[in-house]
Design a protein around this motif. Structure first.
Motif, mmCIF file in Angstrom:
data_model
loop_
_atom_site.group_PDB
_atom_site.id
_atom_site.type_symbol
_atom_site.label_atom_id
_atom_site.label_comp_id
_atom_site.label_asym_id
_atom_site.label_seq_id
_atom_site.Cartn_x
_atom_site.Cartn_y
_atom_site.Cartn_z
ATOM 1 N N GLU A 246 -6.567 2.653 -2.729
ATOM 2 C CA GLU A 246 -6.542 2.949 -4.118
ATOM 3 C C GLU A 246 -5.398 4.084 -4.142
ATOM 4 O O GLU A 246 -5.702 4.977 -3.188
ATOM 5 N N ASP A 247 -4.704 3.925 -4.860
ATOM 6 C CA ASP A 247 -3.570 5.090 -4.833
ATOM 7 C C ASP A 247 -4.049 6.417 -5.130
ATOM 8 O O ASP A 247 -5.272 6.605 -5.930
ATOM 9 N N GLY A 248 -3.822 7.616 -4.652
ATOM 10 C CA GLY A 248 -4.213 8.740 -4.792
ATOM 11 C C GLY A 248 -5.266 9.359 -3.664
ATOM 12 O O GLY A 248 -5.527 10.316 -3.613
ATOM 13 N N HIS A 249 -5.925 8.157 -2.985
ATOM 14 C CA HIS A 249 -6.655 8.645 -1.684
ATOM 15 C C HIS A 249 -6.036 9.433 -0.887
ATOM 16 O O HIS A 249 -4.742 9.090 -0.316
ATOM 17 N N GLU A 250 -6.608 10.571 -0.315
ATOM 18 C CA GLU A 250 -5.909 11.374 0.748
ATOM 19 C C GLU A 250 -6.063 10.834 2.054
ATOM 20 O O GLU A 250 -5.500 11.323 2.940
ATOM 21 N N ASP A 251 -6.727 9.441 2.201
ATOM 22 C CA ASP A 251 -6.882 9.119 3.635
ATOM 23 C C ASP A 251 -5.765 7.910 4.032
ATOM 24 O O ASP A 251 -6.033 7.285 4.544
ATOM 25 N N LYS A 252 -4.711 7.973 3.143
ATOM 26 C CA LYS A 252 -3.592 7.128 3.402
ATOM 27 C C LYS A 252 -2.702 7.634 4.219
ATOM 28 O O LYS A 252 -1.758 8.354 3.661
ATOM 29 N N PRO A 253 -2.647 7.382 5.508
ATOM 30 C CA PRO A 253 -1.847 8.145 6.683
ATOM 31 C C PRO A 253 -0.366 7.478 6.608
ATOM 32 O O PRO A 253 -0.113 6.358 6.131
ATOM 33 N N LEU A 254 0.599 8.384 7.023
ATOM 34 C CA LEU A 254 1.742 7.702 7.402
ATOM 35 C C LEU A 254 1.724 6.788 8.478
ATOM 36 O O LEU A 254 2.370 5.652 8.379
ATOM 37 N N ARG A 255 0.877 7.068 9.468
ATOM 38 C CA ARG A 255 0.915 6.401 10.715
ATOM 39 C C ARG A 255 -0.545 5.652 10.714
ATOM 40 O O ARG A 255 -1.408 6.186 10.281
ATOM 41 N N LEU A 256 -0.396 4.282 10.855
ATOM 42 C CA LEU A 256 -1.613 3.303 10.957
ATOM 43 C C LEU A 256 -1.724 2.854 12.477
ATOM 44 O O LEU A 256 -0.809 1.995 12.729
ATOM 45 N N LEU A 257 -2.753 3.380 13.265
ATOM 46 C CA LEU A 257 -3.068 2.627 14.089
ATOM 47 C C LEU A 257 -3.668 1.306 14.240
ATOM 48 O O LEU A 257 -4.562 1.015 13.397
ATOM 49 N N ILE A 258 -2.964 0.174 14.737
ATOM 50 C CA ILE A 258 -3.654 -1.067 14.561
ATOM 51 C C ILE A 258 -3.730 -1.715 15.767
ATOM 52 O O ILE A 258 -2.839 -1.739 16.903
ATOM 53 N N GLY A 259 -5.015 -2.091 16.493
ATOM 54 C CA GLY A 259 -5.366 -2.607 17.547
ATOM 55 C C GLY A 259 -6.519 -1.811 18.025
ATOM 56 O O GLY A 259 -6.368 -0.764 18.039
#
Length: 287
Positions: A246-259
C-alpha cells in the motif's frame, strides 16, 4: 468493504524469455495488461494469442534511443496509460578488463545502462503528467559488488544503480516510485545463451579456473540443463508483492533484494567494503 483493484499496465523490456517473460506472466495472472517488448517479438506470440485483449507485443532494441521513444508512445496508445515500467533487457560479459574489446564494452553499456536510461527518459513525461507510476530497474547483487572477469558487467549495473538512486529523489514529488531490484541467481538464459564472452588471454586461465572451475570460455552450454538456480517465477512473485504494498507504507525500500541468496551476497559485499575503509584510521563504522 473491499474494492476491486484497477488493472495496471506494464511496459517490460526483454520480455521474450527468462525474467522478462516471468514478469509478463505474473502481471497477466494478476489480471493486468502488458506491453511486452523484445528484440525477437515472435517469442511472445503465444502470450499475445492467449491474451489478445491484455497483451501487446512490440519489437524493441533498447540501444536505439529514437526507437525507444517511439515504442513508448505506441505502448501508451495501446492501453491509454503506463503504470509499471520494468527495465529488464540486458546481458552479461565474461571478460577480464584487459581482455575486453571496445565493441564488447560498448555493447554492454549500451544495453544494460543506456537502454534503461532511454526507456526511463521516454516514460517520465507520461508518468509525471499522471503523477503516478513505478519504474523498476532490474539490477543484481553484481550492481553493488564485483567479481573478477565480470567487471564490465558490474560497471554497467553500478551505473544503473547510480542514476536510479538520484532519479528516485527527483521524481518522488511527482508520485513516481523507483525500485532497484537486486537479484541473486535465477535459472534463466542470462549465464548461458545470453552471455557474451571476450577472447581469452592465457594469462587469465588460472583466474577463470578458480572462478568458474574451468579456464575454457565460452563454457559448455549443454550444462544449462543442470542449473539448480531458483525459478524466475519466484522473482516475479517477489516483485509483484513489492508493487502491491500500500502507498504510504514506510517499508517500501528503494532497493529490493530478490532471491534467497541475495541477502548473504550483500552481507559479504558490505563487510568487505567496510573492512577496506577501516584501513583508514579516520573512518569509523557507525554503531
Amino acid at each position: 468493504m473491499t474494492h476491486a483493484r484497477t488493472a495496471r499496465t506494464w511496459f517490460i523490456t526483454g520480455a521474450g524469455r527468462g525474467l522478462g517473460r516471468a514478469f509478463a506472466l505474473a502481471a497477466l495472472d494478476a489480471e493486468d495488461q502488458v506491453v511486452a517488448t523484445a528484440r525477437k517479438p515472435d517469442a511472445l506470440g503465444d502470450l499475445a494469442a492467449a491474451h489478445p485483449d491484455r497483451v501487446r507485443v512490440l519489437d524493441l532494441d533498447v540501444t536505439q534511443r529514437d526507437l525507444v521513444f517511439t515504442r513508448v508512445e505506441q505502448a501508451i496508445a495501446c492501453f491509454g496509460k503506463l503504470d509499471v515500467v520494468v527495465n529488464n533487457a540486458g546481458h552479461g560479459l565474461v571478460a577480464a578488463v584487459e581482455e575486453a574489446g571496445e565493441a564488447e564494452v560498448r555493447a554492454q553499456m549500451e544495453t544494460n545502462f543506456f537502454g534503461a536510461l532511454w526507456v526511463t527518459q521516454a516514460v517520465l513525461p507520461h508518468l509525471r503528467a499522471r503523477r503516478s507510476g513505478h519504474i523498476v530497474q532490474i539490477s543484481s547483487v553484481g550492481g553493488v559488488g564485483t567479481m573478477p572477469t565480470m567487471g564490465l558487467y558490474n560497471a554497467s549495473k553500478w551505473a544503473l544503480e547510480g542514476f536510479s538512486e538520484a532519479l528516485a529523489a527527483e521524481v518522488a514529488p511527482f508520485g513516481i516510485r523507483v525500485t532497484l531490484a537486486e537479484l541473486g541467481g535465477f535459472a534463466t538464459d542470462w549465464a548461458w545463451g545470453s552471455m557474451h564472452f571476450a577472447s581469452p588471454l592465457p594469462a587469465y586461465d588460472g583466474l577463470r579456473e578458480s572462478v568458474f572451475g574451468s579456464a575454457k570460455v565460452p563454457w559448455d552450454m549443454a550444462a544449462q540443463g543442470s542449473d539448480t538456480s531458483a525459478d524466475p517465477a519466484v522473482a516475479a512473485r517477489a516483485l509483484l508483492a513489492h508493487l502491491d504494498r500500500e502507498d504510504g507504507h514506510e517499508d517500501k525500500p528503494l532497493r529490493l533484494l530478490i532471491g534467497d541468496d541475495a541477502p548473504e551476497h550483500m552481507r559479504i559485499i558490505f563487510e568487505r567494503r567496510r573492512d577496506d575503509y577501516r584501513k583508514d584510521p579516520r573512518f569509523q563504522w557507525p554503531t
